[in-house]
Motif scaffolding. Structure first.
Motif, PDB file in Angstrom:
ATOM      1  N   TYR A  10       0.829  -1.213   0.000  1.00  0.00           N
ATOM      2  CA  TYR A  10       0.000   0.000   0.000  1.00  0.00           C
ATOM      3  C   TYR A  10       0.860   1.258   0.000  1.00  0.00           C
ATOM      4  O   TYR A  10       2.052   1.209   0.313  1.00  0.00           O
ATOM      5  N   ILE A  30       7.290   3.530  15.292  1.00  0.00           N
ATOM      6  CA  ILE A  30       6.511   2.657  14.398  1.00  0.00           C
ATOM      7  C   ILE A  30       7.307   1.387  14.112  1.00  0.00           C
ATOM      8  O   ILE A  30       6.787   0.271  14.180  1.00  0.00           O
ATOM      9  N   SER A  34       6.357  -2.379  15.090  1.00  0.00           N
ATOM     10  CA  SER A  34       6.136  -3.262  13.937  1.00  0.00           C
ATOM     11  C   SER A  34       7.020  -4.502  14.012  1.00  0.00           C
ATOM     12  O   SER A  34       6.559  -5.614  13.761  1.00  0.00           O
ATOM     13  N   ARG A  37       5.653  -6.872  16.775  1.00  0.00           N
ATOM     14  CA  ARG A  37       4.356  -7.496  16.481  1.00  0.00           C
ATOM     15  C   ARG A  37       4.408  -8.338  15.221  1.00  0.00           C
ATOM     16  O   ARG A  37       3.772  -9.392  15.152  1.00  0.00           O
ATOM     17  N   ASN A  38       5.138  -7.891  14.210  1.00  0.00           N
ATOM     18  CA  ASN A  38       5.225  -8.678  12.981  1.00  0.00           C
ATOM     19  C   ASN A  38       5.958  -9.992  13.226  1.00  0.00           C
ATOM     20  O   ASN A  38       5.548 -11.037  12.715  1.00  0.00           O
ATOM     21  N   GLN A  56       4.551   0.442   1.857  1.00  0.00           N
ATOM     22  CA  GLN A  56       4.869  -0.708   2.717  1.00  0.00           C
ATOM     23  C   GLN A  56       4.460  -2.010   2.050  1.00  0.00           C
ATOM     24  O   GLN A  56       3.438  -2.088   1.374  1.00  0.00           O
ATOM     25  N   ARG A  71      -5.147  -2.511  11.830  1.00  0.00           N
ATOM     26  CA  ARG A  71      -4.551  -1.588  12.821  1.00  0.00           C
ATOM     27  C   ARG A  71      -3.825  -0.454  12.111  1.00  0.00           C
ATOM     28  O   ARG A  71      -3.960   0.707  12.470  1.00  0.00           O
ATOM     29  N   ILE A  72      -3.049  -0.818  11.075  1.00  0.00           N
ATOM     30  CA  ILE A  72      -2.247   0.193  10.361  1.00  0.00           C
ATOM     31  C   ILE A  72      -3.161   1.266   9.754  1.00  0.00           C
ATOM     32  O   ILE A  72      -2.898   2.455   9.850  1.00  0.00           O
ATOM     33  N   ASP A  75      -4.301   4.112  11.909  1.00  0.00           N
ATOM     34  CA  ASP A  75      -3.247   4.898  12.563  1.00  0.00           C
ATOM     35  C   ASP A  75      -3.300   6.349  12.071  1.00  0.00           C
ATOM     36  O   ASP A  75      -3.220   6.603  10.866  1.00  0.00           O
ATOM     37  N   ARG A  77      -1.148   8.573  12.089  1.00  0.00           N
ATOM     38  CA  ARG A  77       0.135   9.110  11.610  1.00  0.00           C
ATOM     39  C   ARG A  77       0.247   9.091  10.085  1.00  0.00           C
ATOM     40  O   ARG A  77       1.224   9.563   9.510  1.00  0.00           O
TER      41      ARG A  77
END
Ligand SMILES: Cc1cc2nc3c(=O)[nH]c(=O)nc-3n(C[C@H](O)[C@H](O)[C@H](O)COP(=O)(O)O)c2cc1C
Length: 153
Positions: A10, A30, A34, A37-38, A56, A71-72, A75, A77
């Motif tokens: 994206y 971030i 990331s 969690r990733n 990304q 979630r992203i 955000d 931001r």
């Protein structure tokens, strides 16, 4: 057994206010979240930033990518999130990185800006494949040059 490996690409517009220093600190945060969690969800990928925009790539199981991307997307931001690609793939190409990062002072990020200029900043004209190849080539080059950024330990 059906292979459950997908990739999502994206673009989005940066909305982090303030100085370069402030933006840099937010991106560090971030990346730290990331990577943690990733790695826990077996998601790999890379993030590219050129002051104006993010691009990304996320690779992993369909549902894990979906949960992470939800979630992203929420955000604050970033904004104007446009999905270029969400499709099954044969293999991971970012298997070394829980979230590799290419910052704004790099050759890759300048190329990213040039692609944006050439498409008149129209995200619909972007090729996910091109972003994917750009991120991949430059992360491998950075790795060869000795930068271990984003590597899973
Ligand atoms: C450009 C951008 C990329 C992000 N990439 C990821 C990512 O790959 N994985 C992730 O877990 N969170 C990522 N985040 C952070 C998430 O939006 C969110 O803040 C984080 O996952 C924590 O979510 P929670 O507060 O709901 O637990 C990203 C945020 C931005 C702005």
């Amino acid at each position: 057994m059906t292979q459950d490996l997908y990739r999502l690409i994206y673009l989005s517009r940066n909305t982090i206010p303030g100085s370069n220093e402030n933006i840099h600190q937010e991106i560090e945060q971030i990346l730290a979240v990331s990577r943690q969690r990733n790695a826990a969800s077996q998601i790999t990928g890379a993030l590219m930033f050129n002051r104006e925009c993010f691009a990304q790539v996320l690779e992993g199981a369909h549902d894990d990518i979906q949960a992470t991307f939800e979630r992203i997307q929420c955000d604050p931001r970033h904004a104007d999130v446009v999905v270029l690609d969400f499709k099954p793939v044969e293999a991971r190409r970012f298997s070394h990185w829980s979230m590799g990062y290419i910052g704004y002072d790099t050759l890759a990020s300048k190329e990213f800006t040039q692609i944006q200029q050439a498409t008149g900043f129209d995200a619909k004209q972007f090729s996910g494949e091109r972003i994917y190849d750009l991120l991949h080539a430059h992360l491998y080059a950075a790795e060869k040059a000795g930068s271990g950024l984003g590597k899973i330990a």
